[in-house]
Design an enzyme around this catalytic site. Sequence first.
Site, mmCIF file in Angstrom:
data_model
loop_
_atom_site.group_PDB
_atom_site.id
_atom_site.type_symbol
_atom_site.label_atom_id
_atom_site.label_comp_id
_atom_site.label_asym_id
_atom_site.label_seq_id
_atom_site.Cartn_x
_atom_site.Cartn_y
_atom_site.Cartn_z
ATOM 1 C CG PHE A 119 -0.697 0.874 2.327
ATOM 2 C CD1 PHE A 119 -1.412 2.056 2.503
ATOM 3 C CD2 PHE A 119 0.294 0.559 3.246
ATOM 4 C CE1 PHE A 119 -1.150 2.891 3.574
ATOM 5 C CE2 PHE A 119 0.554 1.391 4.313
ATOM 6 C CZ PHE A 119 -0.164 2.568 4.478
ATOM 7 C CE LYS A 120 4.964 1.607 4.685
ATOM 8 N NZ LYS A 120 4.245 0.372 5.026
ATOM 9 C CG ASP A 121 3.584 0.684 -4.684
ATOM 10 O OD1 ASP A 121 4.759 1.046 -4.513
ATOM 11 O OD2 ASP A 121 3.261 -0.470 -5.024
ATOM 12 C CG LEU A 130 6.576 6.085 -0.747
ATOM 13 C CD1 LEU A 130 7.174 4.846 -0.111
ATOM 14 C CD2 LEU A 130 7.539 7.258 -0.632
#
Length: 495
Positions: A110-112, A115
């Site tokens: 989920f960091k995409d 980021l």
Amino acid sequence: MTTFHSTRSTTDSLTSKQAIRKGIADDGGLFVTDSLGETKVDIASLTGKPYQQIAAEVLGALLPDFTEAELAQCIADAYGEQWSDRRITPLKPLGDDYILELFNGPTSAFKDVALQILPRFMAHTTPADGDTDEKIMILTATSGDTGKAALAGFADAPGTAITVFYPQGKVSQVQELQMSTQAGANVNVCAVEGNFDDAQSAVKRIFGDKELAAKLAADSHVVLSSANSINVGRLVPQVVYYFSAYAQLLENQVINVGDEVEFVVPTGNFGDILAGYYAKMLGLPVKHLVVASDKNNVLFDFLTTGTYNRQRPFFQTISPSMDILISSNLERMLYYMSEGDTRLISMLMNDLSQWGTYEVPEPLLAKIRHLFGCGWADEDQVREMIADCWKKNRYVIDPHTACAYFVAQQMPRDPLTPRVILSTASPYKFPRVVNEALGLDADGTDFECMDVLSRETGTTAPAALHGLETADVRFKDVVPIDGMEDYVEKAAQAL
Ligand SMILES: *Cc1c(COP(=O)(O)O)cnc(C)c1O
């Protein structure tokens, strides 16, 4: 004019661009704005809108000093073909609940969501002291997911470079290959002899080294910055998926405009769930936000007792991205819940650094508990839930999502309020643990585990993960802890 200042004082007056470039306030606080919620997002008009359009409205309300055209460009570049689902964060039914998939981006976590767009925001900021040659070097120590997502976001992003350190032998085979095969002229990846805490502490020391900072600026026009979730530019993109979930519930006629929804959120640093609180302040009808922790249940204890105590054993679990004892973004929630009481926040954070613990006043705790629920799962429960979810729904979840799934099963269900479980990683990022939980063969390499998982469940591994098996390894450096600073200096000189 929307301006940002520290959670611990009101002296700063920064635009959102300045706050994004700076990352953290000089007094150690996090950037917040008192204008949050003055501009609401029109809920009635959400139905049928694509993710990118919802993002334009939400980010426009949160980052008003970006022009409409700037935001449109950032959004188009960040949420395009690199996502495997055109809805970006698709909502799917799961039994009586719904699951919001946040892992269809390029690195399958989920960091995409944040980021992919943060580097694009940074490209629209300008150096404080007018050095137009200045480059930002992102420096990160990672226990797995953040490093790769940051590398993918910053690779070849104009005006930036990135250096990632990870503990040698302490990340999974997939995670190591995800990083060591990263393409891009401005990226550096290095293994460190030590554990994650050692690497993290060394990175913090490097950030605090004034002499190094002066040298990097003079010799290489480089300033160091961080891509972790204290940066307001990493937090606000996450607000969008709460609105997207609501839009999809409207579209599927599960709810009518104005109906309340509940979200169950796997969180460690309180970033994933804080974004839901911001969404509520922007007008989203949120009934409850439920914190789901793993065995490192410091947030659960805080929300049940009002005492935050980081002096406790640290557990390395099968949900590594939630193994956190200091939940940084909690500070922003406390700021807003206390009506912007910077003196209180400053005192609490001082207690935390000095004594490792703080206690909030009873009325404040009551107010927080009115909105935030909580629960946690130990590792056995996580494994059981991966199996349970597959058996009941024919849907494979990863160990982080399984924490939220467990907490949802434990909660009393209100039949009138739809419940959305946030899913933060593809099960194919943790194929060994998932196979073990499902009773499948988990003996071979991570890639063999992926093949087994795919064959036995009829699901498909994300192409980027599977392709790692044959990708070229670009980075093989290993340094001792006290060699990290030198590595950073050399990386800066090479830019
Ligand atoms: C980072 C991460 C989380 C937790 O996010 P917070 O920002 O700490 O709330 C949960 N699951 C996965 C897979 C992650 O990578």
